[in-house]
Motif scaffolding. Structure first.
Motif, PDB file in Angstrom:
ATOM      1  N   THR A 138      -8.508   8.193  -9.548  1.00  0.00           N
ATOM      2  CA  THR A 138      -7.671   6.928  -8.645  1.00  0.00           C
ATOM      3  C   THR A 138      -8.987   5.860  -8.116  1.00  0.00           C
ATOM      4  N   ARG A 139      -8.643   4.932  -8.988  1.00  0.00           N
ATOM      5  CA  ARG A 139      -9.178   3.637  -8.617  1.00  0.00           C
ATOM      6  C   ARG A 139      -9.631   2.966  -7.347  1.00  0.00           C
ATOM      7  N   PRO A 140     -10.764   2.427  -7.146  1.00  0.00           N
ATOM      8  CA  PRO A 140     -11.107   2.724  -5.967  1.00  0.00           C
ATOM      9  C   PRO A 140     -10.581   1.688  -4.812  1.00  0.00           C
ATOM     10  N   ALA A 141      -9.711   0.783  -5.544  1.00  0.00           N
ATOM     11  CA  ALA A 141      -8.550   0.183  -4.740  1.00  0.00           C
ATOM     12  C   ALA A 141      -7.832   1.339  -3.955  1.00  0.00           C
ATOM     13  N   GLU A 142      -7.380   1.862  -4.779  1.00  0.00           N
ATOM     14  CA  GLU A 142      -6.769   2.836  -4.583  1.00  0.00           C
ATOM     15  C   GLU A 142      -7.034   4.295  -3.551  1.00  0.00           C
ATOM     16  N   LYS A 143      -8.104   3.952  -3.473  1.00  0.00           N
ATOM     17  CA  LYS A 143      -8.875   5.355  -2.768  1.00  0.00           C
ATOM     18  C   LYS A 143      -8.925   4.447  -1.632  1.00  0.00           C
ATOM     19  N   ALA A 144      -9.249   3.298  -1.441  1.00  0.00           N
ATOM     20  CA  ALA A 144      -8.794   2.750  -0.344  1.00  0.00           C
ATOM     21  C   ALA A 144      -7.396   2.401   0.522  1.00  0.00           C
TER      22      ALA A 144
ATOM     23  N   LYS B  16     -18.479   4.338   1.202  1.00  0.00           N
ATOM     24  CA  LYS B  16     -18.505   3.394   1.564  1.00  0.00           C
ATOM     25  C   LYS B  16     -17.046   3.210   1.775  1.00  0.00           C
ATOM     26  N   VAL B  17     -16.449   2.965   0.900  1.00  0.00           N
ATOM     27  CA  VAL B  17     -14.761   2.526   1.409  1.00  0.00           C
ATOM     28  C   VAL B  17     -14.679   3.042   2.417  1.00  0.00           C
ATOM     29  N   ALA B  18     -14.529   4.629   2.846  1.00  0.00           N
ATOM     30  CA  ALA B  18     -13.913   4.968   4.312  1.00  0.00           C
ATOM     31  C   ALA B  18     -14.912   4.660   5.323  1.00  0.00           C
ATOM     32  N   GLY B  19     -15.983   4.518   4.895  1.00  0.00           N
ATOM     33  CA  GLY B  19     -16.711   3.302   6.479  1.00  0.00           C
ATOM     34  C   GLY B  19     -16.218   1.832   6.875  1.00  0.00           C
TER      35      GLY B  19
ATOM     36  N   ALA C 223       0.872  -1.260   0.408  1.00  0.00           N
ATOM     37  CA  ALA C 223       0.703  -0.011   0.103  1.00  0.00           C
ATOM     38  C   ALA C 223       0.728   1.310  -0.100  1.00  0.00           C
ATOM     39  N   ARG C 224       2.046   0.974   0.875  1.00  0.00           N
ATOM     40  CA  ARG C 224       2.790   2.537   0.780  1.00  0.00           C
ATOM     41  C   ARG C 224       3.433   3.229  -0.790  1.00  0.00           C
ATOM     42  N   GLU C 225       4.292   1.369  -0.541  1.00  0.00           N
ATOM     43  CA  GLU C 225       5.140   1.767  -2.576  1.00  0.00           C
ATOM     44  C   GLU C 225       3.785   1.986  -2.946  1.00  0.00           C
ATOM     45  N   LYS C 226       2.491   1.808  -3.633  1.00  0.00           N
ATOM     46  CA  LYS C 226       1.588   2.385  -4.463  1.00  0.00           C
ATOM     47  C   LYS C 226       0.618   4.371  -4.122  1.00  0.00           C
ATOM     48  N   ILE C 227       1.194   3.915  -2.826  1.00  0.00           N
ATOM     49  CA  ILE C 227       0.550   5.562  -2.470  1.00  0.00           C
ATOM     50  C   ILE C 227       2.093   6.455  -2.840  1.00  0.00           C
ATOM     51  N   ARG C 228       3.099   5.868  -2.743  1.00  0.00           N
ATOM     52  CA  ARG C 228       4.572   6.779  -3.483  1.00  0.00           C
ATOM     53  C   ARG C 228       3.856   7.362  -4.638  1.00  0.00           C
ATOM     54  N   GLN C 229       4.303   5.662  -5.473  1.00  0.00           N
ATOM     55  CA  GLN C 229       4.036   5.928  -6.845  1.00  0.00           C
ATOM     56  C   GLN C 229       2.979   7.218  -6.623  1.00  0.00           C
ATOM     57  N   LYS C 230       1.299   6.696  -6.560  1.00  0.00           N
ATOM     58  CA  LYS C 230       0.669   7.628  -7.154  1.00  0.00           C
ATOM     59  C   LYS C 230       1.063   9.339  -7.399  1.00  0.00           C
TER      60      LYS C 230
END
Length: 307
Positions: A187-193, A287-290, A145-152
């Motif tokens: 962003t895609r739902p997975a990236e939002k999560a 809903k993802v946030a919840g 997750a950290r790596e994807k966030i960093r890349q984004k």
């Protein structure tokens, strides 16, 4: 069925010598009520017979048997010694049987205790392996997750630089000034999560008081659920930042404010309020946030295994 009748005097003599009534009656019955010696000899010959201690029974009516009285002084010393020997053997046998029984019971207790201990150790080992596997899996998940966030973030930074006419390469040491809400655009739902989850993990790592952090998570969940259930109600979409209750539970955490901004809330009226415009409500994001908040509340290892 009735108890077989024997000579009462001989029966008394045998009982006085230490034999049980059942032994005495059976010995007299099988020896024909002849004498004390004959009865004792029969007991000696059948001392290993378990049925010796059983009361002899018969089907016919009892018959009184009378035998000429014998002077107890005529009982030979040998018979008395035999009787004493029988008693000694009986006591010794019972003592050995008791000792054997106690030994077997102790062995069984030790065996059962050993099995219980082994079962407990196996259960503890399984639980330890399960915990380590869970830690490893969550750590790997957080790393990805950290790596994807960093890349984004790097990608977004590069795109903004291009839009400003600057080179795509980021200046070393520069910090991102991207508003939190822009991270969710496109962003895609997975990236939002992942963005929302990382925000909660950061809050968890930077604040060691579990009760305070959990209370912040629960309060955020209430805000999110209120908007999802009542999207038309403006009172659920506007938060006064200076509200003492809000400050105590959420406002004092920078990452909690960022989480609300990721959900779509914007600072308005000079930064004194957080407001979510009706037209900008994204039910998918909420809903993802919840779901991420629910996981942070219920998972005891949430945010503890990441660096």
């Amino acid at each position: 069925m009735v108890i077989q009748q024997v000579d009462k005097r001989l029966l008394s003599e045998l009982e006085a010598m230490g034999f049980s009534e059942a032994q005495a009656r059976k010995a007299l019955h099988h020896s024909g009520n002849l004498s004390i010696e004959a009865a004792v000899n029969w007991i000696i010959d059948n001392e290993n017979d378990a049925a010796t201690d059983e009361m002899p029974m018969c089907l016919q009516d009892p018959v009184n048997i009378e035998i000429e009285e014998i002077d107890p002084r005529l009982i030979s010393e040998e018979v008395k010694l035999c009787a004493q020997e029988l008693r000694n053997r009986s006591r010794k046998k019972k003592a050995e049987e008791k000792k054997k029984f106690e030994s077997e019971r102790e062995k069984e207790r030790i065996r059962v205790g050993k099995e219980l201990l082994e079962a407990k150790e196996m259960a503890e080992e399984r639980e330890r392996k399960r915990f380590l596997a869970q830690r490893k899996a969550e750590k790997e998940e957080e790393r990805r997750a950290r790596e994807k966030i960093r890349q984004k973030l790097q990608q977004d930074k590069a795109e903004r630089r291009v839009g400003l006419g600057l080179p795509r390469e980021a200046v070393e040491g520069a910090t991102s000034t991207i508003p939190a809400t822009s991270l969710l655009q496109g962003t895609r739902p997975a990236e939002k999560a992942e963005l929302l989850r990382e925000c909660l993990r950061t809050l968890k790592r930077h604040n060691k008081e579990d009760n305070t952090v959990t209370r912040a998570f629960r309060t955020l969940l209430i805000y999110v659920r209120n908007v999802v259930k009542n999207p038309e109600e403006g009172k659920f979409r506007k938060i006064r930042i200076s509200n003492p209750a809000f400050q105590d539970r959420v406002g004092k955490f920078r990452d909690a404010i960022k989480f609300l901004e990721l959900c779509g809330f914007e600072r308005v009226e000079g930064g004194n309020f957080l407001f979510l415009p009706r037209e900008k409500i994204d039910m998918g994001v909420l809903k993802v946030a919840g779901a991420e908040l629910q996981n942070a509340i219920t998972n005891p290892f949430f945010g503890l295994l990441s660096r």
